[in-house]
Design an enzyme around this catalytic site. Structure first.
Site, PDB file in Angstrom:
ATOM      1  N   ASN A  37       0.835  -1.210   0.000  1.00  9.67           N
ATOM      2  CA  ASN A  37       0.000   0.000   0.000  1.00  9.67           C
ATOM      3  C   ASN A  37       0.867   1.256   0.000  1.00  9.67           C
ATOM      4  O   ASN A  37       0.542   2.254   0.644  1.00  9.67           O
ATOM      5  CB  ASN A  37      -0.944  -0.010   1.212  1.00  9.67           C
ATOM      6  N   ASP A  52       8.316  -9.014   3.133  1.00 13.74           N
ATOM      7  CA  ASP A  52       7.072  -9.188   3.866  1.00 13.74           C
ATOM      8  C   ASP A  52       7.349  -9.503   5.332  1.00 13.74           C
ATOM      9  O   ASP A  52       8.134 -10.411   5.636  1.00 13.74           O
ATOM     10  CB  ASP A  52       6.290 -10.343   3.213  1.00 13.74           C
ATOM     11  N   SER A  83      -5.089   1.913  17.579  1.00 15.27           N
ATOM     12  CA  SER A  83      -6.051   2.861  17.024  1.00 15.27           C
ATOM     13  C   SER A  83      -7.158   3.141  18.025  1.00 15.27           C
ATOM     14  O   SER A  83      -7.519   2.266  18.830  1.00 15.27           O
ATOM     15  CB  SER A  83      -6.652   2.237  15.758  1.00 15.27           C
ATOM     16  N   TYR A 131     -10.964  -5.294  11.265  1.00 14.32           N
ATOM     17  CA  TYR A 131      -9.785  -4.431  11.428  1.00 14.32           C
ATOM     18  C   TYR A 131      -9.598  -4.083  12.914  1.00 14.32           C
ATOM     19  O   TYR A 131      -8.519  -4.283  13.485  1.00 14.32           O
ATOM     20  CB  TYR A 131      -9.930  -3.149  10.595  1.00 14.32           C
ATOM     21  N   LYS A 187      -6.598  -5.176  15.875  1.00 17.12           N
ATOM     22  CA  LYS A 187      -5.826  -4.286  16.766  1.00 17.12           C
ATOM     23  C   LYS A 187      -5.983  -4.728  18.228  1.00 17.12           C
ATOM     24  O   LYS A 187      -5.028  -4.728  19.008  1.00 17.12           O
ATOM     25  CB  LYS A 187      -6.298  -2.837  16.615  1.00 17.12           C
ATOM     26  N   LEU A 234     -12.291  10.942   5.604  1.00 23.63           N
ATOM     27  CA  LEU A 234     -12.783  12.280   5.282  1.00 23.63           C
ATOM     28  C   LEU A 234     -11.730  13.167   4.603  1.00 23.63           C
ATOM     29  O   LEU A 234     -11.994  13.724   3.531  1.00 23.63           O
ATOM     30  CB  LEU A 234     -13.289  12.951   6.574  1.00 23.63           C
ATOM     31  N   PRO A 238     -23.052   3.270   8.173  1.00 28.61           N
ATOM     32  CA  PRO A 238     -23.218   2.231   9.201  1.00 28.61           C
ATOM     33  C   PRO A 238     -21.934   2.067  10.012  1.00 28.61           C
ATOM     34  O   PRO A 238     -20.831   2.079   9.457  1.00 28.61           O
ATOM     35  CB  PRO A 238     -23.510   0.957   8.395  1.00 28.61           C
TER      36      PRO A 238
HETATM   37  P1  NAD Z   1      -0.265   2.680   5.215  1.00 27.92           P
HETATM   38  O1  NAD Z   1      -1.061   1.653   4.492  1.00 27.92           O
HETATM   39  O2  NAD Z   1       0.041   3.959   4.525  1.00 27.92           O
HETATM   40  O3  NAD Z   1       1.110   2.040   5.720  1.00 27.92           O
HETATM   41  C1  NAD Z   1       1.245   0.665   6.020  1.00 27.92           C
HETATM   42  C2  NAD Z   1       2.481   0.164   5.282  1.00 27.92           C
HETATM   43  O4  NAD Z   1       2.672  -1.209   5.606  1.00 27.92           O
HETATM   44  C3  NAD Z   1       2.352   0.260   3.761  1.00 27.92           C
HETATM   45  O5  NAD Z   1       3.511   0.903   3.242  1.00 27.92           O
HETATM   46  C4  NAD Z   1       2.283  -1.193   3.301  1.00 27.92           C
HETATM   47  O6  NAD Z   1       2.866  -1.379   2.023  1.00 27.92           O
HETATM   48  C5  NAD Z   1       3.034  -1.906   4.408  1.00 27.92           C
HETATM   49  N1  NAD Z   1       2.656  -3.307   4.620  1.00 27.92           N
HETATM   50  C6  NAD Z   1       1.404  -3.820   4.756  1.00 27.92           C
HETATM   51  N2  NAD Z   1       1.485  -5.150   4.981  1.00 27.92           N
HETATM   52  C7  NAD Z   1       2.814  -5.481   4.983  1.00 27.92           C
HETATM   53  C8  NAD Z   1       3.519  -6.691   5.145  1.00 27.92           C
HETATM   54  N3  NAD Z   1       2.883  -7.853   5.360  1.00 27.92           N
HETATM   55  N4  NAD Z   1       4.872  -6.666   5.086  1.00 27.92           N
HETATM   56  C9  NAD Z   1       5.532  -5.505   4.858  1.00 27.92           C
HETATM   57  N5  NAD Z   1       4.905  -4.316   4.692  1.00 27.92           N
HETATM   58  C10 NAD Z   1       3.557  -4.301   4.756  1.00 27.92           C
HETATM   59  O7  NAD Z   1      -1.028   2.960   6.601  1.00 27.92           O
HETATM   60  P2  NAD Z   1      -0.781   4.120   7.677  1.00 27.92           P
HETATM   61  O8  NAD Z   1      -1.933   5.048   7.640  1.00 27.92           O
HETATM   62  O9  NAD Z   1       0.592   4.627   7.595  1.00 27.92           O
HETATM   63  O10 NAD Z   1      -0.961   3.251   9.008  1.00 27.92           O
HETATM   64  C11 NAD Z   1       0.135   2.667   9.674  1.00 27.92           C
HETATM   65  C12 NAD Z   1      -0.381   1.870  10.856  1.00 27.92           C
HETATM   66  O11 NAD Z   1      -1.129   2.728  11.697  1.00 27.92           O
HETATM   67  C13 NAD Z   1      -1.313   0.716  10.474  1.00 27.92           C
HETATM   68  O12 NAD Z   1      -1.028  -0.381  11.325  1.00 27.92           O
HETATM   69  C14 NAD Z   1      -2.687   1.276  10.764  1.00 27.92           C
HETATM   70  O13 NAD Z   1      -3.608   0.260  11.109  1.00 27.92           O
HETATM   71  C15 NAD Z   1      -2.413   2.176  11.958  1.00 27.92           C
HETATM   72  N6  NAD Z   1      -3.407   3.258  12.080  1.00 27.92           N
HETATM   73  C16 NAD Z   1      -3.629   4.103  11.031  1.00 27.92           C
HETATM   74  C17 NAD Z   1      -4.603   5.086  11.148  1.00 27.92           C
HETATM   75  C18 NAD Z   1      -4.897   6.027   9.994  1.00 27.92           C
HETATM   76  O14 NAD Z   1      -5.960   6.649   9.996  1.00 27.92           O
HETATM   77  N7  NAD Z   1      -4.019   6.186   9.014  1.00 27.92           N
HETATM   78  C19 NAD Z   1      -5.324   5.230  12.342  1.00 27.92           C
HETATM   79  C20 NAD Z   1      -5.048   4.369  13.398  1.00 27.92           C
HETATM   80  C21 NAD Z   1      -4.083   3.372  13.258  1.00 27.92           C
HETATM   81  N1  UDP Z   2     -17.142  11.263   6.668  1.00 26.61           N
HETATM   82  C1  UDP Z   2     -18.012  11.868   5.790  1.00 26.61           C
HETATM   83  N2  UDP Z   2     -17.814  11.665   4.441  1.00 26.61           N
HETATM   84  C2  UDP Z   2     -16.816  10.899   3.954  1.00 26.61           C
HETATM   85  C3  UDP Z   2     -15.907  10.280   4.864  1.00 26.61           C
HETATM   86  C4  UDP Z   2     -16.114  10.485   6.224  1.00 26.61           C
HETATM   87  O1  UDP Z   2     -18.938  12.571   6.201  1.00 26.61           O
HETATM   88  O2  UDP Z   2     -16.704  10.728   2.728  1.00 26.61           O
HETATM   89  C5  UDP Z   2     -17.313  11.494   8.126  1.00 26.61           C
HETATM   90  C6  UDP Z   2     -17.550  10.227   8.942  1.00 26.61           C
HETATM   91  O3  UDP Z   2     -18.935   9.924   8.981  1.00 26.61           O
HETATM   92  C7  UDP Z   2     -16.988  10.644  10.310  1.00 26.61           C
HETATM   93  C8  UDP Z   2     -15.834  11.586   9.951  1.00 26.61           C
HETATM   94  O4  UDP Z   2     -16.099  12.028   8.619  1.00 26.61           O
HETATM   95  O5  UDP Z   2     -17.938  11.385  11.038  1.00 26.61           O
HETATM   96  C9  UDP Z   2     -14.458  10.917   9.987  1.00 26.61           C
HETATM   97  O6  UDP Z   2     -14.496   9.741   9.178  1.00 26.61           O
HETATM   98  P1  UDP Z   2     -13.175   8.929   8.820  1.00 26.61           P
HETATM   99  O7  UDP Z   2     -13.583   7.759   7.967  1.00 26.61           O
HETATM  100  O8  UDP Z   2     -12.156   9.869   8.254  1.00 26.61           O
HETATM  101  O9  UDP Z   2     -12.625   8.462  10.236  1.00 26.61           O
HETATM  102  P2  UDP Z   2     -13.277   7.487  11.347  1.00 26.61           P
HETATM  103  O10 UDP Z   2     -14.721   7.311  11.060  1.00 26.61           O
HETATM  104  O11 UDP Z   2     -12.499   6.238  11.232  1.00 26.61           O
HETATM  105  O12 UDP Z   2     -13.057   8.197  12.639  1.00 26.61           O
END
Ligand code: NAD
Ligand code: UDP
Length: 343
Positions: free
Chosen positions: A35, A58, A130, A154, A158, A205, A298
Site C-alpha cells: 500500500n 514481507d 487505534s 480491522y 488491533k 474524510l 453504518p
Molecule cells: P499505510 O497503508 O500507509 O502504511 C502501512 C504500510 O505497511 C504500507 O507501506 C504497506 O505497504 C506496508 N505493509 C502492509 N502489509 C505489509 C507486510 N505484510 N509486510 C511488509 N509491509 C507491509 O497505513 P498508515 O496510515 O501509515 O498506518 C500505519 C499503521 O497505523 C497501520 O497499522 C494502521 O492500522 C495504523 N493506524 C492508522 C490510522 C490512519 O488513519 N491512518 C489510524 C489508526 C491506526
Molecule cells: N465522513 C463523511 N464523508 C466521507 C468520509 C467520512 O462525512 O466521505 C465522516 C464520517 O462519517 C466521520 C468523519 O467524517 O464522522 C471521519 O471519518 P473517517 O472515515 O475519516 O474516520 P473514522 O470514522 O475512522 O473516525
C-alpha cells in the site's frame, strides 16, 4: 542508533522516518509496498538529505525478519505494517487476521529469537494501535482505561495484537512495549513531498475532501447531519501526522531510557465536526468544497476524541498543530501531487 520501521514507506511510517532522522536516529524501512510506493524513499532522501536503508519484503516472513534484525541490530522497532481499511476488513476478514495478527506474531517471534541470541539489548517495540479499540465510547473525552470493543475485523485485529503484547510483557519483563492509540491522523509534511496516498476512492474524510478541492471528485457526501453534536455532523479528533510522528520519537526515547511499557492515546483532545473540516479546508485551499448531506454511514459513532493527558505525563508529548495547519499541509501535498506518488 538504528530503528526498524515495518511499513515505514506508508503514510505514518514515512513521516516518522523523517522525525527519527531529525532526532538523531537511523531508520531502516521494511516494506513490501502493498500500500505504498518505492518513490517514497527518494522523497525521504530529498527531505532529509540522507539515504535510508530499505529492506523490501514481507513481515510475515519470520526468517527473513530475523536475518535483517541480526544484520541491522536496531535498538527499537516500530510496527506500522498492516492493512487498515475498515470496509475491506468486513468483506475480507481473513486478509486482516492473516496480515495484521499474523504479521505481528511473525515480527514478535523474530524479535524474541534474536533477543535470545543476544540478551544484552531489551526487545523494544512501539505498536500502531487505534482509537477504534474503544468501539462506541460511552462518553468523551476518552481515557485509556475505557472499555475496549470491536465492530469490524480491522478493529478486532488491533485488539488481539494489544492483548498479545500484554501477554508477552507479562511472560517476559525484558520486553518494552509502547502501544499508541492514534485518533484521526491527517495532514502531510510541510514540504509537500510526502503525504497520504490512498488507492482508489478514499474512505476517510480528509483525503476525500482534498480530492474534491482539487477537482477529482464532484462533491463530498457528509454522512449524517442528525447526530447529537453542535452542527449534527460527526465529531473526531484530527491530529497532524507531524505530531503523530513526534509521538513515536517520544515513545521510543521513553522506552530506550528505561521506561516501563505503556499504552497511550495520541490525539489533540479537541473534536472537530465534518463541517468544521470542510470550512477549514476551503479556507486553506481557497477552493470550494461542495457537499451533500447523505445518510449516516453504518458503524459510525457520533463523537470520538481523546484525553491526551497520559501521553503528556509519560512521554512529555503533546500535539501542537491546529486544524488550519492540518488542512494547509494536506492541500500542499494534494495540489503538488494530484495523483499521489503515481505521477
Ligand atoms: P499505510 O497503508 O500507509 O502504511 C502501512 C504500510 O505497511 C504500507 O507501506 C504497506 O505497504 C506496508 N505493509 C502492509 N502489509 C505489509 C507486510 N505484510 N509486510 C511488509 N509491509 C507491509 O497505513 P498508515 O496510515 O501509515 O498506518 C500505519 C499503521 O497505523 C497501520 O497499522 C494502521 O492500522 C495504523 N493506524 C492508522 C490510522 C490512519 O488513519 N491512518 C489510524 C489508526 C491506526
Ligand atoms: N465522513 C463523511 N464523508 C466521507 C468520509 C467520512 O462525512 O466521505 C465522516 C464520517 O462519517 C466521520 C468523519 O467524517 O464522522 C471521519 O471519518 P473517517 O472515515 O475519516 O474516520 P473514522 O470514522 O475512522 O473516525
Amino acid at each position: 542508533m538504528k530503528i526498524l520501521l515495518t511499513g515505514g514507506a506508508g503514510y505514518i511510517g514515512s513521516h516518522t522516518a523523517v522525525a527519527l532522522i531529525e532526532a538523531g536516529f537511523e531508520p531502516v524501512v521494511l516494506d513490501n509496498f502493498a500500500n505504498s510506493h518505492p518513490v517514497v524513499l527518494e522523497r525521504l532522501q530529498r527531505i532529509t538529505g540522507q539515504t535510508m536503508a530499505l529492506e523490501r519484503g514481507d513481515v510475515l516472513d519470520t526468517h527473513w525478519v530475523e536475518d535483517l534484525l541480526r544484520r541491522h541490530r536496531p535498538v527499537g522497532v516500530v510496527h506500522f505494517a498492516g492493512d487498515k481499511a475498515v470496509g475491506e476488513s468486513v468483506a475480507l476478514p481473513l486478509k486482516y487476521f492473516h496480515n495484521n495478527i499474523g504479521g505481528a506474531v511473525s515480527l514478535l517471534r523474530a524479535m524474541q529469537t534474536v533477543h535470545a541470541e543476544d540478551p544484552s539489548t531489551p526487545p523494544t517495540l512501539v505498536f500502531s494501535s487505534s482509537a477504534t479499540v474503544y468501539g462506541d465510547p460511552a462518553s468523551v473525552p476518552i481515557t485509556e482505561d475505557f472499555p475496549r470493543s470491536h465492530t469490524n475485523p480491522y478493529g478486532h485485529s488491533k485488539l488481539v495484537i494489544e492483548d498479545m503484547l500484554s501477554a508477552l510483557c507479562a511472560a517476559n519483563p525484558a520486553w518494552r512495549v509502547g502501544t499508541l492509540r492514534y485518533f484521526n491522523p491527517v495532514g502531510a509534511h510541510p514540504s509537500g513531498l510526502i503525504g497520504e496516498d490512498p488507492a482508489g476512492i478514499p474512505n476517510n474524510l480528509m483525503p476525500y475532501v482534498t480530492q474534491v478541492a482539487v477537482g477529482q471528485r464532484e462533491h463530498l457526501n457528509v454522512y449524517g447531519n442528525d447526530y447529537p453534536t453542535p452542527d449534527g455532523t460527526g465529531v473526531r479528533d484530527y491530529i497532524h501526522v507531524q505530531d503523530l510522528a513526534a509521538g513515536h520519537v517520544a515513545a521510543l526515547k521513553t522506552l530506550l531510557g528505561g521506561g516501563e511499557s505503556f499504552t497511550v492515546n495520541l490525539g489533540t483532545g479537541k473534536g472537530h465536526s465534518v463541517l468544521d473540516v470542510v470550512h477549514a479546508f476551503e479556507k486553506a485551499s481557497g477552493r470550494p468544497v461542495p457537499y451533500q448531506i447523505a445518510p449516516r454511514r453504518p458503524g459510525d459513532v457520533a463523537q470520538c476524541w481523546a484525553d491526551p493527558a497520559l501521553a503528556q505525563r509519560l512521554l512529555g508529548w503533546q500535539a501542537r498543530h491546529t486544524l488550519d495547519e492540518m488542512c494547509a499541509d494536506a492541500w500542499r501535498w494534494q495540489s503538488g501531487n494530484p495523483n499521489g506518488y503515481r505521477g
